[in-house]
Design an enzyme around this catalytic site. Sequence first.
Site, mmCIF file in Angstrom:
data_model
loop_
_atom_site.group_PDB
_atom_site.id
_atom_site.type_symbol
_atom_site.label_atom_id
_atom_site.label_comp_id
_atom_site.label_asym_id
_atom_site.label_seq_id
_atom_site.Cartn_x
_atom_site.Cartn_y
_atom_site.Cartn_z
ATOM 1 C CE LYS A 196 -7.962 6.952 -12.701
ATOM 2 N NZ LYS A 196 -7.805 7.432 -11.317
HETATM 3 C C1 LIG Z 1 -12.124 3.183 -10.655
HETATM 4 C C2 LIG Z 1 -12.372 4.652 -10.853
HETATM 5 N N1 LIG Z 1 -13.573 5.061 -11.268
HETATM 6 C C3 LIG Z 1 -13.839 6.355 -11.490
HETATM 7 C C4 LIG Z 1 -12.880 7.331 -11.288
HETATM 8 C C5 LIG Z 1 -13.257 8.749 -11.477
HETATM 9 O O1 LIG Z 1 -12.496 9.415 -12.416
HETATM 10 P P1 LIG Z 1 -12.256 10.987 -12.297
HETATM 11 O O2 LIG Z 1 -11.346 11.244 -11.140
HETATM 12 O O3 LIG Z 1 -11.649 11.349 -13.618
HETATM 13 O O4 LIG Z 1 -13.586 11.629 -12.114
HETATM 14 C C6 LIG Z 1 -11.611 6.947 -10.860
HETATM 15 C C7 LIG Z 1 -10.486 7.885 -10.686
HETATM 16 O O5 LIG Z 1 -10.321 8.797 -10.038
HETATM 17 C C8 LIG Z 1 -11.347 5.581 -10.619
HETATM 18 O O6 LIG Z 1 -10.137 5.176 -10.206
#
Ligand SMILES: Cc1ncc(COP(=O)(O)O)c(C=O)c1O
Length: 386
Positions: free
Chosen positions: A186
């Site tokens: 990210k």
């Molecule tokens: C659009 C979206 N929503 C939710 C997430 C979930 O985030 P995390 O991986 O920090 O749990 C991600 C990323 O991985 C994402 O790209």
Amino acid sequence: MGKDFLIFGSPAIEEAEIEEVVDSLRSGWLGTGPKVARFENDFAKYKGIDESVVAAVNSGTAALHLSMIAAGIGPGDEVITTALTFCATVNAIIHAGAMPVLADIDAQTMNIHPAEIRSKITPKTRAILPVHFAGRCCDMDSIMGIANRHNLKVIEDCAHSVESEYKGKKAGTFGDFGCFSFYVTKNVITGEGGMIVAKNEKDIARVKVLALHGMSKDAWRRFSDEGYKHYYVTECGFKYNMMDLQAAMGIHQLRRVGKNWLRRQEIWNYYQQAFVYLPVIRPPESEPNTKHGYHLYTLLIDKDRTGISRDVFLNEMTKQNIGVGVHYLSIPEHPYYQEVFGWKPENYPNAMRIGRQTVSLPLSAKLTNREVEDVIFAVKACIVGS
Ligand SMILES: Cc1ncc(COP(=O)(O)O)c(C=O)c1O
């Protein structure tokens, strides 16, 4: 992996993060503590909101799940979200016990289409969960208008959009909740990590209790030098708290958020110009009066125009030592959702087509000009050489 392979989504880490992590390790305080509080504070300042409406958690998925619960969403409720997103968006709705309802996207912006949202509203609809895809803000005027008319909660998935703005307002501050991810690929990273911003303080107070087993006092205060404090479990919570080790990275990453954004903007613009004469479809420029987060740079590979399929293109890029990504196959392509909800990709034609044609190129702020040239060279070789 060869040493010349360009890793997709490799984060820009500097000495400051390394020293801060080492400082945490040496201090003996690894868990939730003063650095998490500092990161929350800094994030609130960055967003221009009060620190009392911000809570750090251990992933973007946890942020989405807790927001659902704090929004009062549960069994019998429907939540409308986009057919083109990461599975975590949809899974968070399911984990809250609610029914996800998919809406197709706008073929240009790749964001959830307001008309599609309207067509999916039923008496059971309780919330809309828009995703600011790739860092491009959704049409928040329309979405908030629909939500207000139908008395729906809005939970923004801001995993791609730390920096994004729409008509001068920052992503995550439109709805009842905004959910951020600091996963390794990210724009701001903590390894794993997430942040919730809410409209009101009461919701964040509940989120903080839910994020740590439902305990009334957090572990930091329990073990601080102020003396032992008893805690009481007030509801059945989760283990979603962020560690100081993670916040140690986030604090310094956030300080460079503007600088890294500028570099990604530069690379994004460079790609836009480099591919202008190729038979690929480039992303549209950002809409007036918005700030794009430049999280993903995506090309669409339509075999009828390029003579090469998306999946062959992915393999060819990998052979050329360039790491690429797919964001995403549309949600109804996955067997779990087909089996449980009976969803079919062809019922969401824009998300299906884009999911089958899209490729994400490296866009890390850490890329050198030489690496950006390598990516461009490889794309041209794959398309023109095919
Ligand atoms: C659009 C979206 N929503 C939710 C997430 C979930 O985030 P995390 O991986 O920090 O749990 C991600 C990323 O991985 C994402 O790209």
